[in-house]
Scaffold this motif. Structure first.
Motif, PDB file in Angstrom:
ATOM      1  N   ARG A 125       0.830  -1.202   0.000  1.00 29.70           N
ATOM      2  CA  ARG A 125       0.000   0.000   0.000  1.00 29.70           C
ATOM      3  C   ARG A 125       0.867   1.255   0.000  1.00 29.70           C
ATOM      4  N   SER A 126       1.909   1.255   0.816  1.00 29.15           N
ATOM      5  CA  SER A 126       2.720   2.468   0.945  1.00 29.15           C
ATOM      6  C   SER A 126       3.522   2.767  -0.311  1.00 29.15           C
ATOM      7  N   THR A 127       3.774   1.756  -1.135  1.00 24.96           N
ATOM      8  CA  THR A 127       4.524   1.986  -2.373  1.00 24.96           C
ATOM      9  C   THR A 127       3.610   2.148  -3.579  1.00 24.96           C
ATOM     10  N   GLY A 128       2.299   2.040  -3.355  1.00 18.03           N
ATOM     11  CA  GLY A 128       1.361   2.164  -4.470  1.00 18.03           C
ATOM     12  C   GLY A 128       1.474   1.028  -5.466  1.00 18.03           C
ATOM     13  N   SER A 129       1.802  -0.163  -4.961  1.00 16.72           N
ATOM     14  CA  SER A 129       2.058  -1.301  -5.855  1.00 16.72           C
ATOM     15  C   SER A 129       0.886  -2.267  -5.955  1.00 16.72           C
ATOM     16  N   GLY A 130      -0.271  -1.850  -5.472  1.00 12.81           N
ATOM     17  CA  GLY A 130      -1.417  -2.751  -5.453  1.00 12.81           C
ATOM     18  C   GLY A 130      -1.789  -3.316  -6.809  1.00 12.81           C
ATOM     19  N   MET A 131      -1.517  -2.545  -7.870  1.00  9.04           N
ATOM     20  CA  MET A 131      -1.829  -3.012  -9.225  1.00  9.04           C
ATOM     21  C   MET A 131      -0.558  -3.382  -9.989  1.00  9.04           C
ATOM     22  N   GLY A 132       0.491  -3.709  -9.252  1.00  9.95           N
ATOM     23  CA  GLY A 132       1.742  -4.106  -9.902  1.00  9.95           C
ATOM     24  C   GLY A 132       1.589  -5.361 -10.735  1.00  9.95           C
ATOM     25  N   CYS A 133       0.648  -6.209 -10.324  1.00  9.36           N
ATOM     26  CA  CYS A 133       0.280  -7.391 -11.113  1.00  9.36           C
ATOM     27  C   CYS A 133      -1.185  -7.220 -11.503  1.00  9.36           C
ATOM     28  N   PRO A 134      -1.489  -7.099 -12.776  1.00  5.72           N
ATOM     29  CA  PRO A 134      -2.860  -6.792 -13.195  1.00  5.72           C
ATOM     30  C   PRO A 134      -3.803  -7.994 -13.209  1.00  5.72           C
ATOM     31  N   ASP A 135      -3.274  -9.188 -12.934  1.00  5.29           N
ATOM     32  CA  ASP A 135      -4.104 -10.386 -12.911  1.00  5.29           C
ATOM     33  C   ASP A 135      -3.836 -11.148 -11.617  1.00  5.29           C
ATOM     34  N   TRP A 136      -4.612 -12.214 -11.406  1.00  3.57           N
ATOM     35  CA  TRP A 136      -4.486 -12.999 -10.172  1.00  3.57           C
ATOM     36  C   TRP A 136      -4.970 -14.415 -10.456  1.00  3.57           C
ATOM     37  N   PRO A 137      -4.329 -15.464  -9.941  1.00  2.03           N
ATOM     38  CA  PRO A 137      -3.226 -15.459  -8.977  1.00  2.03           C
ATOM     39  C   PRO A 137      -1.843 -15.288  -9.597  1.00  2.03           C
ATOM     40  N   LYS A 138      -1.743 -15.491 -10.922  1.00  3.77           N
ATOM     41  CA  LYS A 138      -0.450 -15.276 -11.557  1.00  3.77           C
ATOM     42  C   LYS A 138      -0.174 -13.781 -11.676  1.00  3.77           C
ATOM     43  N   CYS A 139       1.010 -13.470 -12.149  1.00  2.00           N
ATOM     44  CA  CYS A 139       1.384 -12.071 -12.345  1.00  2.00           C
ATOM     45  C   CYS A 139       1.819 -11.914 -13.799  1.00  2.00           C
ATOM     46  N   PHE A 140       1.002 -11.209 -14.577  1.00  2.00           N
ATOM     47  CA  PHE A 140       1.209 -11.120 -16.021  1.00  2.00           C
ATOM     48  C   PHE A 140       1.234 -12.522 -16.643  1.00  2.00           C
ATOM     49  N   ASP A 141       0.302 -13.354 -16.167  1.00  2.00           N
ATOM     50  CA  ASP A 141       0.155 -14.728 -16.662  1.00  2.00           C
ATOM     51  C   ASP A 141       1.379 -15.597 -16.402  1.00  2.00           C
ATOM     52  N   GLN A 142       2.211 -15.199 -15.461  1.00  2.00           N
ATOM     53  CA  GLN A 142       3.431 -15.952 -15.176  1.00  2.00           C
ATOM     54  C   GLN A 142       3.536 -16.225 -13.678  1.00  2.00           C
ATOM     55  N   TYR A 143       4.111 -17.380 -13.341  1.00  2.00           N
ATOM     56  CA  TYR A 143       4.328 -17.687 -11.931  1.00  2.00           C
ATOM     57  C   TYR A 143       5.481 -16.857 -11.371  1.00  2.00           C
ATOM     58  N   VAL A 144       6.433 -16.529 -12.214  1.00  3.64           N
ATOM     59  CA  VAL A 144       7.507 -15.600 -11.849  1.00  3.64           C
ATOM     60  C   VAL A 144       7.383 -14.415 -12.796  1.00  3.64           C
TER      61      VAL A 144
END
Length: 322
Positions: free
Chosen positions: A1-20
């Motif tokens: 929250r403090s870094t404003g990174s809540g939308m750093g990954c636009p999907d869930w549970p993966k991140c940009f369709d990737q596990y890494v």
């Protein structure tokens, strides 16, 4: 929250369709922004229909017509990996609670409450994980973020209660000479006030997020002033929380002595409150430094947790009757 990174990954549970997650925008398709916006819209429509079936048509409409959901997120490697690490911590929490639930079955014959609480907390964490996906798909919609925060507090409370119950399972209730009804009642009032303060603080954070987006992160020293009345309410509640905790501290000091556990908790409350106030001053007068934001959120929840544990200790303490 403090870094404003809540939308750093636009999907869930993966991140940009990737596990890494990726480390560069070049690793993403050229239309990645449109792709994830479309996925969010589809997921939100399913969520809106669920809300309608629950009789919450107004909430469903607010999700369908929120323009921020259509705003694409530009890849930012720092925010992506911050959010990814946050998710890993969430997954670790889930695994630890799963282990706790397994071990709780050792009490299935002597203290079923521990088993029930452990299973309940595991289910709540699972729901919290799902709600986290909704937080992402709705692009940090304020009321969902608030519910997400309150669920986190609930998880902590269940853990604290389970710990307290297991720790004192085979111990007699403490007995002191002093009367306790006023302390118990005032502790409940203080707990409620602290919880309201956490909710209002979340709303302040939401207002700051909007201002930050509107100003593209610039003019940070003006954000507090632009937050309006919600910040004033938060500040006034902070004064009330301070006064209530001072009263609680005095009441505990008057009723317990020596190495009594409630007295130790009261001392921890005083220390936690001091750090919380310092971080609050830093946020208000030093242009919202990110470190202070993280400390402020952390110690707000710590304060509530210690207050709750103190209440449990006082609740199981009785007044000596001749």
């Amino acid at each position: 929250r403090s870094t404003g990174s809540g939308m750093g990954c636009p999907d869930w549970p993966k991140c940009f369709d990737q596990y890494v997650p990726p480390t560069s925008a070049s690793q993403l398709p050229s239309d990645y922004k449109e792709k994830y916006v479309a996925e969010r819209v589809a997921k939100n429509e399913r969520f809106a229909k669920t809300l309608e079936r629950m009789g919450k048509a107004h909430l469903a409409d607010s999700i369908r017509h929120d323009p921020s959901i259509l705003l694409p997120e530009t890849f930012n490697v720092a925010k992506t990996w911050t959010e990814y690490l946050n998710r890993l911590m969430g997954a670790l929490t889930g695994f630890l609670l799963l282990i706790l639930t397994v071990y709780s079955f050792a009490y299935r014959k002597t203290a079923r409450r521990i088993v029930v609480l452990s299973i309940l907390n595991l289910l709540v964490v699972g729901y919290q994980g799902w709600l986290g996906s909704i937080v992402v798909s709705t692009n940090l919609m304020p009321w969902i973020v608030t519910v997400h925060m309150l669920l986190a507090v609930l998880i902590i409370c269940i853990l604290i209660y389970t710990y307290h119950y297991a720790k004192h399972l085979h111990k007699e209730n403490s007995v002191i000479m002093a009367k306790l009804p006023w302390l118990k009642g005032f502790l409940l009032l203080t707990l409620l006030t602290s919880l309201i303060q956490i909710v209002v603080g979340t709303e302040v954070r939401e207002a700051i997020d909007v201002i930050s987006k509107d100003l593209a992160g610039a003019a940070r020293n003006s954000w507090i002033a632009k937050a309006g009345s919600i910040f004033i309410e938060h500040r006034n509640l902070a004064i009330l929380v301070l006064v209530f905790n001072i009263v609680v501290y005095k009441m505990v000091k008057d009723r317990f002595n020596g190495k009594a556990e409630p007295l130790k908790m009261a001392n921890w409350i005083a220390l936690t409150l001091f750090v919380q106030l310092l971080s609050g001053f830093a946020l208000a007068y030093l242009s919202l430094p990110p470190v202070a934001q993280a400390v402020h959120i952390l110690f707000a929840v710590l304060l509530f947790g210690i207050q709750y544990y103190l209440y449990l200790l006082v609740y199981r303490t009785s007044t000596y009757k001749q």
